[in-house]
Design a protein around this motif. Structure first.
Motif, PDB file in Angstrom:
ATOM      1  N   ASN A 143      -9.409   4.524  -1.719  1.00 49.37           N
ATOM      2  CA  ASN A 143     -10.077   4.938  -0.781  1.00 49.37           C
ATOM      3  C   ASN A 143      -9.166   4.981   0.408  1.00 49.37           C
ATOM      4  O   ASN A 143      -9.560   5.113   1.773  1.00 49.37           O
ATOM      5  N   SER A 144      -7.837   4.939   0.274  1.00 48.76           N
ATOM      6  CA  SER A 144      -7.006   5.000   1.479  1.00 48.76           C
ATOM      7  C   SER A 144      -6.753   6.733   1.711  1.00 48.76           C
ATOM      8  O   SER A 144      -7.230   7.461   1.201  1.00 48.76           O
ATOM      9  N   LYS A 145      -6.423   6.822   3.013  1.00 49.94           N
ATOM     10  CA  LYS A 145      -5.962   8.089   3.438  1.00 49.94           C
ATOM     11  C   LYS A 145      -4.821   8.942   2.396  1.00 49.94           C
ATOM     12  O   LYS A 145      -4.864   9.719   2.078  1.00 49.94           O
ATOM     13  N   GLU A 146      -3.974   8.223   2.007  1.00 49.16           N
ATOM     14  CA  GLU A 146      -2.834   8.683   1.274  1.00 49.16           C
ATOM     15  C   GLU A 146      -3.608   8.986  -0.227  1.00 49.16           C
ATOM     16  O   GLU A 146      -3.192  10.098  -0.822  1.00 49.16           O
ATOM     17  N   GLU A 147      -4.609   8.191  -0.633  1.00 50.92           N
ATOM     18  CA  GLU A 147      -5.023   8.501  -1.896  1.00 50.92           C
ATOM     19  C   GLU A 147      -5.882   9.869  -1.827  1.00 50.92           C
ATOM     20  O   GLU A 147      -5.732  10.780  -2.697  1.00 50.92           O
ATOM     21  N   PHE A 148      -6.621   9.969  -0.766  1.00 49.68           N
ATOM     22  CA  PHE A 148      -7.520  11.255  -0.790  1.00 49.68           C
ATOM     23  C   PHE A 148      -6.577  12.385  -0.367  1.00 49.68           C
ATOM     24  O   PHE A 148      -6.797  13.165  -1.049  1.00 49.68           O
ATOM     25  N   SER A 149      -5.663  12.237   0.427  1.00 49.05           N
ATOM     26  CA  SER A 149      -4.724  13.553   0.589  1.00 49.05           C
ATOM     27  C   SER A 149      -4.070  13.940  -0.579  1.00 49.05           C
ATOM     28  O   SER A 149      -3.832  15.120  -0.936  1.00 49.05           O
ATOM     29  N   LYS A 150      -3.859  13.126  -1.538  1.00 46.70           N
ATOM     30  CA  LYS A 150      -2.931  13.476  -2.903  1.00 46.70           C
ATOM     31  C   LYS A 150      -4.102  13.674  -3.882  1.00 46.70           C
ATOM     32  O   LYS A 150      -3.792  14.578  -4.761  1.00 46.70           O
ATOM     33  N   TYR A 151      -4.780  13.026  -4.125  1.00 46.13           N
ATOM     34  CA  TYR A 151      -5.752  12.883  -5.262  1.00 46.13           C
ATOM     35  C   TYR A 151      -7.193  13.179  -4.951  1.00 46.13           C
ATOM     36  O   TYR A 151      -8.031  13.436  -5.927  1.00 46.13           O
ATOM     37  N   CYS A 191     -12.900  11.930 -10.216  1.00 50.05           N
ATOM     38  CA  CYS A 191     -13.436  11.348  -9.085  1.00 50.05           C
ATOM     39  C   CYS A 191     -12.933   9.624  -9.076  1.00 50.05           C
ATOM     40  O   CYS A 191     -13.787   8.850  -8.600  1.00 50.05           O
ATOM     41  N   ALA A 192     -11.635   9.450  -9.620  1.00 50.24           N
ATOM     42  CA  ALA A 192     -10.882   8.039  -9.742  1.00 50.24           C
ATOM     43  C   ALA A 192      -9.919   7.771  -8.754  1.00 50.24           C
ATOM     44  O   ALA A 192      -9.026   6.891  -8.841  1.00 50.24           O
ATOM     45  N   GLY A 193      -9.487   8.906  -7.969  1.00 48.79           N
ATOM     46  CA  GLY A 193      -8.182   8.929  -7.246  1.00 48.79           C
ATOM     47  C   GLY A 193      -6.976   8.918  -7.991  1.00 48.79           C
ATOM     48  O   GLY A 193      -6.906   9.623  -8.893  1.00 48.79           O
ATOM     49  N   GLY A 194      -5.961   8.160  -7.372  1.00 44.30           N
ATOM     50  CA  GLY A 194      -4.926   8.058  -8.173  1.00 44.30           C
ATOM     51  C   GLY A 194      -4.195   6.566  -7.738  1.00 44.30           C
ATOM     52  O   GLY A 194      -4.793   5.691  -7.082  1.00 44.30           O
ATOM     53  N   PRO A 195      -2.900   6.602  -8.176  1.00 50.30           N
ATOM     54  CA  PRO A 195      -2.075   5.378  -7.833  1.00 50.30           C
ATOM     55  C   PRO A 195      -1.852   5.064  -6.385  1.00 50.30           C
ATOM     56  O   PRO A 195      -0.614   5.055  -6.210  1.00 50.30           O
ATOM     57  N   GLU A 196      -2.511   4.862  -5.626  1.00 53.51           N
ATOM     58  CA  GLU A 196      -2.438   4.338  -4.031  1.00 53.51           C
ATOM     59  C   GLU A 196      -3.600   3.577  -3.761  1.00 53.51           C
ATOM     60  O   GLU A 196      -4.647   3.279  -4.648  1.00 53.51           O
ATOM     61  N   LYS A 197      -3.488   2.996  -2.806  1.00 49.04           N
ATOM     62  CA  LYS A 197      -4.642   2.088  -2.394  1.00 49.04           C
ATOM     63  C   LYS A 197      -6.314   2.810  -2.411  1.00 49.04           C
ATOM     64  O   LYS A 197      -6.032   3.840  -2.029  1.00 49.04           O
ATOM     65  N   SER A 231     -11.211  12.063  -3.646  1.00 48.95           N
ATOM     66  CA  SER A 231     -12.103  11.321  -3.350  1.00 48.95           C
ATOM     67  C   SER A 231     -12.022  10.107  -4.586  1.00 48.95           C
ATOM     68  O   SER A 231     -11.785  10.367  -5.942  1.00 48.95           O
ATOM     69  N   ASN A 232     -12.154   9.027  -4.265  1.00 54.61           N
ATOM     70  CA  ASN A 232     -12.173   7.637  -5.527  1.00 54.61           C
ATOM     71  C   ASN A 232     -13.622   7.040  -5.381  1.00 54.61           C
ATOM     72  O   ASN A 232     -13.961   6.159  -4.834  1.00 54.61           O
ATOM     73  N   ARG A 233     -14.730   7.837  -6.277  1.00 51.50           N
ATOM     74  CA  ARG A 233     -16.035   7.585  -6.239  1.00 51.50           C
ATOM     75  C   ARG A 233     -16.194   6.380  -7.100  1.00 51.50           C
ATOM     76  O   ARG A 233     -17.078   5.358  -6.802  1.00 51.50           O
ATOM     77  N   LEU A 234     -15.400   6.210  -8.099  1.00 57.03           N
ATOM     78  CA  LEU A 234     -15.583   4.964  -9.098  1.00 57.03           C
ATOM     79  C   LEU A 234     -15.329   3.915  -8.252  1.00 57.03           C
ATOM     80  O   LEU A 234     -16.026   2.783  -8.715  1.00 57.03           O
ATOM     81  N   ALA A 235     -14.397   3.925  -7.330  1.00 57.91           N
ATOM     82  CA  ALA A 235     -14.064   2.514  -6.298  1.00 57.91           C
ATOM     83  C   ALA A 235     -15.384   2.358  -5.826  1.00 57.91           C
ATOM     84  O   ALA A 235     -15.353   1.171  -5.084  1.00 57.91           O
ATOM     85  N   GLN A 236     -16.194   3.016  -5.586  1.00 58.88           N
ATOM     86  CA  GLN A 236     -17.342   2.880  -4.769  1.00 58.88           C
ATOM     87  C   GLN A 236     -18.670   2.809  -5.564  1.00 58.88           C
ATOM     88  O   GLN A 236     -19.640   2.849  -4.989  1.00 58.88           O
ATOM     89  N   GLY A 237     -18.579   2.615  -6.712  1.00 61.08           N
ATOM     90  CA  GLY A 237     -19.591   2.612  -7.651  1.00 61.08           C
ATOM     91  C   GLY A 237     -20.397   3.660  -7.941  1.00 61.08           C
ATOM     92  O   GLY A 237     -21.552   3.578  -8.305  1.00 61.08           O
TER      93      GLY A 237
END
Lengths: 86, 208
Positions: free
Chosen positions: B130-138, B122-128, B140-146
């Motif tokens: 919590n951006s739309k791009e990151e979510f669509s490719k990888y 739940c750490a997303g990927g190499p995009e900004k 949720s980025n929960r680590l970036a939300q603590g």
């Protein structure tokens, strides 16, 4: 005659600028270096502002890795039910 | 320094597949891709054991070593991620991975193999972040939300632990000490330990 010269000069400038624009173009092919990550750089989770996150109770200072790690450790303890019920 | 790891307690996992569902829901994982799954050994036999398996975010990850286009990397927190824009979907990482973590979406009539998809902790990927791009490719980025991975945070029996390896190890150690080991561990008390005072009765009038 003068107008024709000006037009000719403008044409030459435009032609040169079109031809030269290719020089500033970056290569769009990835040059692979074995064993080294070639992709885009990733942002750090602690660089984000906690207030931007939805439904989170974790608090840290944006850009401060130590405070983010501490917030994650605190959150980790929620998985320890002995710590919660005792 | 935090090093993110998963740990699944086989004594507690009840094969509910809640972690699989949570992962699917949180990351909107495409049909046919399972970033996480529950494996049961001796299914149906008394004493069967289940564990939840996904990418283990290896410290010396074989997928990173074999990737021909070097699109897999490790973050500072030890999470193994990849760049889908570079991935060519060759499948080498799948052969190298001891856990079968890399998944390949199959699309079209002939089941064309798409780009690799796997657990991101739940750490997303190499995009900004919590951006739309990151979510669509990888996803949720929960680590970036603590937050920690959805699979572990919603595990009903807390069999699946995720987070800083030191903290996870401490939690598991305390649990193992509480419930005992070897021949002491048998019956209903196995997963959660035995009550300190088995004779204790609830106070009169209290709701159960």
């Amino acid at each position: 005659m003068r107008t024709a010269n000006r037009l000719c000069l403008a044409g030459v400038i435009i032609l040169i600028s079109i031809l030269m624009s290719g020089c500033g173009e970056r290569s769009q092919v990835v040059a692979y270096k074995s064993g080294k990550y070639q992709g885009k750089t990733d942002t750090k989770p602690w660089d984000n502002d906690p207030s931007a996150a939805l439904y989170t109770s974790s608090k840290w200072t944006a850009g401060n890795k130590t405070s983010w790690e501490e917030a994650i450790r605190m959150r980790n303890q929620r998985q320890n039910e002995y710590g919660r019920v005792d | 320094m935090a090093r993110m790891k998963f740990l699944c307690d086989a004594e507690r996992c009840i094969e509910c597949n809640g972690c699989v569902t949570a992962c699917k829901q949180e990351n909107e994982v495409p049909w046919g891709v399972n970033r996480r799954r529950v494996v049961t050994i001796n299914d149906g036999v008394p004493g069967e054991k289940s564990i939840s398996v996904a990418c283990m975010h290896c410290s010396d990850a074989p997928c990173v070593a074999v990737c021909p286009v070097d699109c897999i990397y490790q973050t500072e927190e030890g999470v193994v991620l990849h760049d889908k824009d570079l991935c060519i979907g060759c499948g080498y990482c799948f052969y190298a991975c001891p856990f079968g973590a890399p998944q390949f979406p199959q699309t079209g009539v002939f089941g064309l193999r798409g780009k690799m998809d796997k657990c991101t902790f739940c750490a997303g990927g190499p995009e900004k972040d919590n951006s739309k791009e990151e979510f669509s490719k990888y996803g949720s980025n929960r680590l970036a939300q603590g937050k920690l991975p959805a699979c572990a945070e919603m595990c009903s029996t807390k069999a699946l632990l995720a987070g800083d390896a030191d903290v996870v190890a401490d939690i598991f150690r305390a649990r193992a000490v509480k419930r005992g080991k070897g021949s002491e561990v048998w019956g209903w008390g196995t997963a959660y330990g035995k009550p300190d005072n088995p004779q204790a009765k609830p106070p009169q009038g209290a709701k159960s």
